[in-house]
Motif scaffolding. Structure first.
Motif, PDB file in Angstrom:
ATOM      1  N   CYS A 139       2.631   5.425   1.001  1.00 54.44           N
ATOM      2  CA  CYS A 139       2.192   4.938  -0.107  1.00 54.44           C
ATOM      3  C   CYS A 139       1.463   3.234  -0.205  1.00 54.44           C
ATOM      4  CB  CYS A 139       3.387   5.233  -1.121  1.00 54.44           C
ATOM      5  SG  CYS A 139       3.249   5.379  -2.966  1.00 54.44           S
ATOM      6  N   PRO A 140       0.642   3.405   0.289  1.00 57.95           N
ATOM      7  CA  PRO A 140      -0.712   2.446  -0.312  1.00 57.95           C
ATOM      8  C   PRO A 140      -1.004   2.225  -1.378  1.00 57.95           C
ATOM      9  CG  PRO A 140      -1.688   3.673   0.787  1.00 57.95           C
ATOM     10  CD  PRO A 140       0.108   4.585   1.155  1.00 57.95           C
ATOM     11  N   ILE A 157       1.892  -1.592  -7.473  1.00 56.33           N
ATOM     12  CA  ILE A 157       2.618  -1.714  -6.205  1.00 56.33           C
ATOM     13  C   ILE A 157       4.184  -1.993  -6.416  1.00 56.33           C
ATOM     14  CG2 ILE A 157       3.491  -3.870  -5.844  1.00 56.33           C
ATOM     15  CD1 ILE A 157      -0.116  -4.770  -5.179  1.00 56.33           C
ATOM     16  N   GLU A 158       4.650  -2.325  -7.357  1.00 58.84           N
ATOM     17  CA  GLU A 158       6.237  -1.959  -7.780  1.00 58.84           C
ATOM     18  C   GLU A 158       6.538  -0.503  -7.116  1.00 58.84           C
ATOM     19  OE1 GLU A 158       7.401  -3.021 -11.156  1.00 58.84           O
ATOM     20  OE2 GLU A 158       6.741  -5.868 -11.109  1.00 58.84           O
ATOM     21  N   MET A 159       5.512   0.191  -7.812  1.00 54.38           N
ATOM     22  CA  MET A 159       6.066   1.827  -7.467  1.00 54.38           C
ATOM     23  C   MET A 159       5.855   2.247  -6.213  1.00 54.38           C
ATOM     24  SD  MET A 159       4.305   4.205 -11.497  1.00 54.38           S
ATOM     25  CE  MET A 159       2.801   3.285 -10.792  1.00 54.38           C
ATOM     26  N   LYS A 212      -5.642   6.445  10.045  1.00 58.41           N
ATOM     27  CA  LYS A 212      -4.648   4.853   9.953  1.00 58.41           C
ATOM     28  C   LYS A 212      -3.841   4.669   8.652  1.00 58.41           C
ATOM     29  CE  LYS A 212      -5.933   1.518  12.381  1.00 58.41           C
ATOM     30  NZ  LYS A 212      -5.722   0.054  13.449  1.00 58.41           N
ATOM     31  N   ALA A 213      -5.307   4.793   8.360  1.00 62.23           N
ATOM     32  CA  ALA A 213      -4.415   4.369   6.893  1.00 62.23           C
ATOM     33  C   ALA A 213      -4.121   5.523   5.458  1.00 62.23           C
ATOM     34  CB  ALA A 213      -6.472   4.190   5.471  1.00 62.23           C
ATOM     35  N   GLY A 253      -0.826   8.224  -1.218  1.00 65.67           N
ATOM     36  CA  GLY A 253      -1.178   7.065  -2.093  1.00 65.67           C
ATOM     37  C   GLY A 253      -1.186   6.868  -3.571  1.00 65.67           C
ATOM     38  N   LEU A 254      -0.922   5.413  -4.305  1.00 70.68           N
ATOM     39  CA  LEU A 254      -2.011   5.336  -5.843  1.00 70.68           C
ATOM     40  C   LEU A 254      -2.790   4.751  -5.633  1.00 70.68           C
ATOM     41  CD1 LEU A 254       2.208   4.448  -6.621  1.00 70.68           C
ATOM     42  CD2 LEU A 254       1.283   6.569  -6.691  1.00 70.68           C
TER      43      LEU A 254
END
Length: 387
Positions: A192-193, A179-181, A323-324, A157-158
């Motif tokens: 990618c959360p 969030i856009e990325m 899960k995350a 994720g980011l």
């Protein structure tokens, strides 16, 4: 007669999916959990009578770029001896230095280590006040894309740091760009959360706006932080926007560290049945084995002292972070065919232990989570001399 590599007998085995214990034996063969029958034997039997057998613990947010930055803790010394078989770096590195972290550390650590990727190109190197540039004009989506393409199994994720020191005059726009990325990378099939560092918000960003922006499966780290606008209203109640985010599936991460929580905040939240979904250590080099940060097991003990039930604590360091991170098939559960990662703990009742937070508040402890043995991929990686 069937011979296998290891049998752990007589322990209280933690079902991390349903958050409950069952006294039973478990078997391990060729690195995975296997079923036992009456004829199954092993030359390596472990008696866990009176102790707790849990899936290998997951530290979902720590800083582990050892020597690549001055903040990186050593996963080999803070994970395996504490029953932690899987960890995720909390976005220490950005696009410019992630590959150094991967080559120098991730591939060498005994624990399996994943990573969030910082949207700031140079990441978080030294705890300096203004080091993480969160001007969206400087985010390198091209480099981020190429890294997810090259390391899709490692990057989880980011990371976006939402606090006064990094946001400057940009307000909430860095989060929107992150969030856009994230949406762009998800559309390509990547896990990618967005995981945010929530702390000391500037006046032009509110908790309502911040929590309202986060999506299902995103992560809010430092949810019990003490600075500027917190999750509590003027009457000490959890704000509706915070409850709403939790209900729609945003993960609330204790993300412990040293300065990002206080006993009054923990106790107040727990008294309202608001518990973190994830407990992580947020360890950096200067806080490993130093109170009040110390270790993930210490953070678990602190949350217990503040009123969090044991089963919720164990689920928050096993199945929920799995899960995350999108690794449920690889970690966080004890089930036939899954990788054989195990932590055996002595969960001790205590009456004479006092914990103190970074702000001088003290509380009496009730439980200590003491590591006895760590099994990584079927191999005994750590064991107390008396166990």
């Amino acid at each position: 007669m069937k011979k296998i590599d290891m049998i752990i007998r007589n322990g209280q085995v933690f079902d991390s999916v349903n958050a409950k214990f069952e006294k039973k034996d478990i078997g391990i063969y060729q690195g995975v959990f296997v079923a036992l029958d009456e004829d199954t034997q092993s030359n390596n039997e472990v008696d866990a009578e009176g102790n707790y057998v849990v899936p290998g613990i997951i530290d979902e947010h720590a800083h582990l770029n050892l020597y690549g930055t001055i903040i990186g803790a050593n996963a080999d010394t803070v994970c395996i001896p504490n029953g932690i078989t899987t960890a995720c770096d909390g976005g220490t590195c950005g696009a410019s230095n992630f590959e150094q972290f991967y080559m120098s550390n991730i591939v060498r650590y005994e624990s399996t280590v994943y990573s969030y990727l910082n949207v700031s190109t140079f990441g978080n190197k030294s705890l300096c006040k203004h080091e993480e540039d969160h001007d969206p004009a400087d985010f390198r989506e091209d480099l981020i894309d190429s890294l997810f393409e090259k390391y899709p199994q490692v990057l989880r994720g980011l990371k976006v740091r939402m606090c006064k020191e990094t946001l400057g005059d940009h307000g909430i726009s860095p989060l929107h760009v992150g969030i856009e990325m994230s949406e762009h990378l998800k559309a390509k099939g990547y896990h990618c959360p967005v995981a945010i560092h929530y702390d000391d918000l500037p006046e032009n960003v509110t908790v309502k706006e911040l929590f309202g922006t986060m999506r299902k499966d995103d992560v809010i780290a430092h949810v019990f932080q003490t600075k500027a606008e917190t999750i509590f209203d003027e009457n000490g109640k959890i704000k509706d926007c915070v409850w709403d985010a939790k209900k729609r599936g945003v993960y609330m991460d204790d993300c412990h560290g040293r300065v990002h929580w206080s006993y009054p905040n923990l106790q107040n939240a727990f008294s309202q049945s608001f518990y973190p979904d994830i407990i992580s250590s947020d360890l950096v080099r200067v806080s490993e084995y130093t109170r009040p940060g110390f270790s993930l097991l210490y953070a678990m003990s602190v949350n217990s002292a503040a009123g969090m039930p044991t089963e919720k604590i164990l689920q928050s360091v096993t199945y929920t972070p799995a899960k995350a991170l999108g690794i449920e098939e690889k970690a966080g559960v004890i089930r036939e065919g899954a990788p054989a990662d195990v932590a055996i703990l002595d969960i001790r009742d205590v009456k004479d232990k006092t914990f103190t937070d970074n702000y001088g508040n003290s509380i009496s402890g009730n439980k200590l989570f003491v590591p006895l043995m760590t099994v990584k991929g079927g191999r005994t990686a750590y064991r107390q001399i008396f166990f």
